[in-house]
Design a protein around this motif. Structure first.
Motif, PDB file in Angstrom:
ATOM      1  N   SER A 135       0.758  -1.163  -0.035  1.00 32.77           N
ATOM      2  CA  SER A 135       0.099  -0.136  -0.017  1.00 32.77           C
ATOM      3  C   SER A 135       0.942   1.026   0.222  1.00 32.77           C
ATOM      4  CB  SER A 135      -1.002  -0.021   1.197  1.00 32.77           C
ATOM      5  OG  SER A 135      -1.808  -1.063   1.042  1.00 32.77           O
ATOM      6  N   GLY A 136       1.750   1.152   0.775  1.00 30.29           N
ATOM      7  CA  GLY A 136       2.711   2.300   0.838  1.00 30.29           C
ATOM      8  C   GLY A 136       3.545   2.559  -0.465  1.00 30.29           C
TER       9      GLY A 136
ATOM     10  N   ASN B  15       2.299   1.568  -3.379  1.00 30.87           N
ATOM     11  CA  ASN B  15       1.371   2.274  -4.342  1.00 30.87           C
ATOM     12  C   ASN B  15       0.891   3.782  -4.249  1.00 30.87           C
ATOM     13  OD1 ASN B  15       1.089  -0.292  -5.648  1.00 30.87           O
ATOM     14  ND2 ASN B  15      -0.484  -1.040  -4.263  1.00 30.87           N
ATOM     15  N   ASP B  16       0.862   3.994  -2.848  1.00 34.24           N
ATOM     16  CA  ASP B  16       0.449   5.512  -2.539  1.00 34.24           C
ATOM     17  C   ASP B  16       1.574   6.392  -3.139  1.00 34.24           C
ATOM     18  OD1 ASP B  16      -1.641   4.732  -1.352  1.00 34.24           O
ATOM     19  OD2 ASP B  16      -0.821   4.954   0.545  1.00 34.24           O
ATOM     20  N   THR B  17       3.009   5.697  -2.989  1.00 34.04           N
ATOM     21  CA  THR B  17       4.203   6.672  -3.315  1.00 34.04           C
ATOM     22  C   THR B  17       4.177   6.781  -4.842  1.00 34.04           C
ATOM     23  OG1 THR B  17       5.351   5.778  -1.485  1.00 34.04           O
ATOM     24  CG2 THR B  17       6.583   6.622  -3.345  1.00 34.04           C
TER      25      THR B  17
ATOM     26  N   SER C  96       1.493   6.609  -6.958  1.00 28.58           N
ATOM     27  CA  SER C  96       0.393   7.501  -7.428  1.00 28.58           C
ATOM     28  C   SER C  96       0.737   8.885  -7.230  1.00 28.58           C
ATOM     29  CB  SER C  96      -0.829   7.273  -6.454  1.00 28.58           C
ATOM     30  OG  SER C  96      -0.636   7.569  -5.096  1.00 28.58           O
ATOM     31  N   GLU C  97       1.453   9.506  -6.232  1.00 26.49           N
ATOM     32  CA  GLU C  97       1.965  10.653  -5.920  1.00 26.49           C
ATOM     33  C   GLU C  97       3.036  11.172  -6.663  1.00 26.49           C
ATOM     34  OE1 GLU C  97       2.233  11.337  -1.726  1.00 26.49           O
ATOM     35  OE2 GLU C  97       0.222  10.692  -1.475  1.00 26.49           O
TER      36      GLU C  97
ATOM     37  N   GLY D 171       7.585   8.332   1.832  1.00 33.68           N
ATOM     38  CA  GLY D 171       6.973   6.868   1.153  1.00 33.68           C
ATOM     39  C   GLY D 171       8.427   5.859   1.141  1.00 33.68           C
TER      40      GLY D 171
END
Length: 556
Positions: free
Chosen positions: A225-226, A228-230, A232-233, A458
């Protein structure tokens, strides 16, 4: 997560040190019972696992001695009944009663039995100068008193012997009952407690291992999840620039993404199956523990039976004391006939059955404990299709003394290597970003300051979660290592089963068999329970009539 990480240090094991389990040496009791006489049948317990013919031969061998002992007990009962049917005249006290020899009164010389008129009548029929001889025709029985006294003394010695044997047998029964509890039941209860404790450790270890796998799966999920969040940003490649800094960040990021994706699939493949199988193992250990709890009630019932027998023996010894004093009344007869014998024979029959059962358990346990590891391995290999592949492989690994390493354990080792590689990549990326600063990274990668900050944070999160995942996997490998689990197995099998349990069954059989032998001796010498039977005087066998014996007193 923090609670798990706070407790894993107790499970960490130095994986670089080699572990060699201690060699198992069977006890003297195990050795003797394993080589007990089996009427030519095999004593190899592995025959019970191999095939039907050899299994049949082993079953016959392990039960043959028990059947022989049970046959002797049945024969002894038949002999006692036969003595009872034969009667006291043929077998004496073995028929169940002590009967004193018939008493014959010694008669005085006939001159003392005759009146003056009788003397005159006799003198008219005898020649002059002749006197009554002292022969048997005068009803003189010289020496009869001495013979009767010898017979009475002989009978008294026999009665004393019967009562002494009866009392000694009763005392031996009480001693056997005490040994049955103090040595047999106590040893087996200790074994039962040790087995339950070992099973509790197995259950707790399985649950703790499962918790570690669940925590590792959760950490893997947080890691993905971390990532994917990184992404995406910051974009798919973390950094879109073309200079050296951007290239290094982009290559390190791509390597990290590759490592995380590979690790994620490996964690799912390995730990999910581990989690399911560990839960099954915990449930299995819990179920076995509950069954052992119910089995402990059986031994408390045995204690109650031994107490009842000891109480009966005390009552019988008290009745023997009264019978020695020739005291017999309705109470003693009621206690003897209505209470003692029915209850005593019932519990004695149960004791014979338990003795043969304990002998079977003692022999079978000794056969198992002569080479327990080989028998367990043979059983697991033959029935591995009935177990989950993971449980079967791990059990074989622990029982074999860490010689047969399962593929699943190698998978965990490879997974830890992958996590370490991923952690190194995350640390390198975090170091690069930290050394360049957020502003330089934003400039080099074509990101705004918020995106560059998100990239830095991230990567730090990924690094921290990777460290947690490495600790969790290391602790999991430590928990399931042979160095940690093999001592549980040896405590369960070598100590609790092959030392305490076999010793307990040996004492249970020996004390129960001795109790049965002494109790059967009491039944054989049961005449001690009754007062001596004294036959009435038979005047017809004295050669005199009652009027003649009473004529001296004027009776006609």
């Amino acid at each position: 997560m923090n609670d798990i990480l706070g407790t894993i240090s107790s499970y960490m094991v130095n994986q670089t040190s080699s572990f060699t389990p201690e060699d198992y040496i069977p006890t003297e009791t195990v050795y003797q019972k394993h080589h007990w006489f089996r009427f030519g049948h095999t004593n190899d317990l592995e025959a019970l696992i191999s095939n039907d013919e050899q299994a049949k031969d082993y079953i016959i061998g392990v039960t043959s001695m028990s059947m022989f002992i049970l046959g002797l007990a049945l024969l002894w009962f038949i002999v006692i009944i036969s003595f009872k049917c034969a009667g006291q005249k043929r077998v004496g006290f073995l028929a169940g009663r002590l009967e004193s020899p018939k008493w014959r009164p010694s008669l005085p010389p006939i001159e003392e039995c005759l009146t003056e008129d009788d003397d005159e009548n006799i003198s008219n029929y005898m020649p002059t100068g002749h006197h009554a001889s002292s022969g048997p025709e005068n009803f003189s029985v010289a020496g009869t008193d001495l013979d009767q006294e010898k017979q009475e003394k002989k009978f008294n010695r026999k009665a004393l012997m019967v009562r002494v044997v009866f009392v000694i047998s009763g005392i031996c029964v009480m001693i056997s009952g005490a040994l049955f509890y103090s040595e047999g039941v106590t040893s087996f209860v200790n074994s039962l407690n040790a087995v339950q404790y070992s099973l509790l450790i197995v259950e707790n270890t399985a649950l703790e291992s499962r918790n570690l796998t669940l925590s590792a799966l959760e950490a893997k999920h947080n890691l993905v999840s971390g990532l994917n969040d990184t992404i995406s940003e910051t974009g798919a490649n973390f950094c879109q620039g073309s200079d050296q800094v951007a290239t290094e960040i982009r290559e390190a990021g791509q390597q990290l993404v590759s490592d995380i994706n590979g690790m994620s699939s490996a964690v799912d493949e390995s730990l999910k199956s581990f989690s399911t199988d560990l839960m099954k193992m915990a449930n299995m250990a819990s179920e076995m523990n509950e069954n052992l709890q119910t089995a402990s009630g059986f031994f408390y019932a045995l204690i109650a039976i031994s107490i009842v027998i000891v109480v009966l023996i005390c009552i019988m010894l008290a009745v023997t004391f009264f019978s020695a004093k020739d005291i017999s009344n309705c109470f003693t007869k009621c206690v003897t006939c209505a209470l003692i014998w029915p209850v005593f024979i019932f519990f004695l029959t149960l004791s014979w059955m338990f003795a043969t059962l304990f002998l079977v358990f003692s022999l079978a346990g000794s056969d198992f404990c002569f080479k327990p590891d080989d028998i367990v391995l043979a059983f697991l290999n033959k029935n591995k299709d009935n177990f989950d592949s993971l449980i079967s492989a791990m059990l074989i690994y622990y029982v074999s003394g860490c010689n047969i390493i399962p593929d699943q354990l190698n998978d965990i080792t490879q997974l830890i290597t992958m996590v370490k590689s991923m952690l190194a990549a995350a640390n390198d990326l975090a170091d690069n970003i930290a050394s360049d600063g957020v502003d330089d990274v934003a400039t080099s990668c074509g990101l705004d300051k918020a995106a560059a900050t998100a990239l830095q944070n991230g990567v730090q999160v990924i690094s921290g979660v990777s460290q947690d995942l490495e600790k969790l996997l290391g602790s999991f490998k430590g928990i399931i290592s042979c160095q940690n689990i093999n001592p549980i197995y040896t405590s369960l099998v070598h100590d609790a089963t092959c030392t305490e349990a076999v010793n307990g069954f040996n004492w249970l059989y020996g004390s129960c068999f001795a109790l049965c032998i002494c109790a059967m001796t009491m039944i054989t010498f049961r005449a001690a329970l009754y007062p001596v039977k004294r036959p009435e005087l038979d005047l017809d066998q004295t050669g005199l009539s009652a009027p003649l014996l009473s004529s001296k007193n004027g009776g006609h």
